[in-house]
Design a protein around this motif. Sequence first.
Motif, mmCIF file in Angstrom:
data_model
loop_
_atom_site.group_PDB
_atom_site.id
_atom_site.type_symbol
_atom_site.label_atom_id
_atom_site.label_comp_id
_atom_site.label_asym_id
_atom_site.label_seq_id
_atom_site.Cartn_x
_atom_site.Cartn_y
_atom_site.Cartn_z
ATOM 1 N N PRO A 136 0.801 -1.231 0.000
ATOM 2 C CA PRO A 136 0.000 0.000 0.000
ATOM 3 C C PRO A 136 0.836 1.285 0.000
ATOM 4 O O PRO A 136 0.341 2.355 -0.342
ATOM 5 N N LEU A 137 2.102 1.160 0.356
ATOM 6 C CA LEU A 137 2.986 2.326 0.388
ATOM 7 C C LEU A 137 3.747 2.510 -0.926
ATOM 8 O O LEU A 137 4.446 3.507 -1.096
ATOM 9 N N SER A 138 3.613 1.571 -1.811
ATOM 10 C CA SER A 138 4.326 1.613 -3.087
ATOM 11 C C SER A 138 3.611 2.527 -4.070
ATOM 12 O O SER A 138 2.395 2.705 -3.995
ATOM 13 N N PRO A 139 4.362 3.094 -5.010
ATOM 14 C CA PRO A 139 3.735 3.985 -5.997
ATOM 15 C C PRO A 139 2.745 3.240 -6.883
ATOM 16 O O PRO A 139 3.038 2.148 -7.366
ATOM 17 N N VAL A 148 11.251 2.359 1.515
ATOM 18 C CA VAL A 148 10.588 1.728 2.653
ATOM 19 C C VAL A 148 11.295 0.408 2.942
ATOM 20 O O VAL A 148 11.207 -0.537 2.165
ATOM 21 N N THR A 149 11.992 0.381 4.064
ATOM 22 C CA THR A 149 12.727 -0.805 4.486
ATOM 23 C C THR A 149 12.150 -1.306 5.807
ATOM 24 O O THR A 149 11.420 -0.570 6.486
ATOM 25 N N PRO A 150 12.487 -2.524 6.202
ATOM 26 C CA PRO A 150 12.006 -2.989 7.506
ATOM 27 C C PRO A 150 12.405 -2.060 8.653
ATOM 28 O O PRO A 150 11.588 -1.739 9.507
ATOM 29 N N LYS A 192 5.029 6.480 -9.940
ATOM 30 C CA LYS A 192 6.034 5.539 -10.450
ATOM 31 C C LYS A 192 7.209 6.287 -11.083
ATOM 32 O O LYS A 192 8.355 5.847 -10.993
ATOM 33 N N ALA A 193 6.927 7.432 -11.706
ATOM 34 C CA ALA A 193 7.997 8.260 -12.271
ATOM 35 C C ALA A 193 8.901 8.777 -11.151
ATOM 36 O O ALA A 193 10.132 8.791 -11.294
ATOM 37 N N LEU A 194 8.306 9.195 -10.052
ATOM 38 C CA LEU A 194 9.099 9.632 -8.892
ATOM 39 C C LEU A 194 9.954 8.480 -8.359
ATOM 40 O O LEU A 194 11.130 8.658 -8.035
ATOM 41 N N TYR A 195 9.358 7.304 -8.288
ATOM 42 C CA TYR A 195 10.075 6.124 -7.816
ATOM 43 C C TYR A 195 11.271 5.827 -8.732
ATOM 44 O O TYR A 195 12.389 5.615 -8.272
ATOM 45 N N ASN A 196 11.031 5.814 -10.031
ATOM 46 C CA ASN A 196 12.091 5.517 -11.005
ATOM 47 C C ASN A 196 13.193 6.565 -10.998
ATOM 48 O O ASN A 196 14.339 6.261 -11.316
#
Length: 134
Positions: free
Chosen positions: A25-28, A45-47, A34-38
């Motif tokens: 749910p926190l993923s683009p 977001v890590t453990p 998704k452009a921001l992510y790329n």
Amino acid sequence: MEVLLGHHSMHSRRFQDSLTIIIDPLSPASVAKKALYNAGLWPRVTPNFLFSRIASVSGHTSGKAWRTPLIRLSQIRLQLQRSRRLLVFAARSNWVEFFKELENDECEGFDPELYPDWLLIQVCCRTKLLVHGY
């Protein structure tokens, strides 16, 4: 040793599955996100990032809808770490430490829902012990 490997694999899958459920749910989702992510501009977001959200000093007041799954994820991480320690002790034929580990209960003496900081201390300290080979 096969039983210990199977036990460790099971905990590893449980941790990865639980982590995926929380991170999805926190993923683009949108094209713009998704452009921001790329571009490397989406927060990673890590453990450890997730665990830090339940620390009392974090300043974040995540609701029960987030707090409970994050505490559960921390507990699953402890189980994964314990299964790894058991594997290492067995591989090294360190039976004294192996049986001490078997006797230890996670979260013994406290409720992780009420005291998540103690849970986080265990996750953090035991991670460092694993990294340094103790």
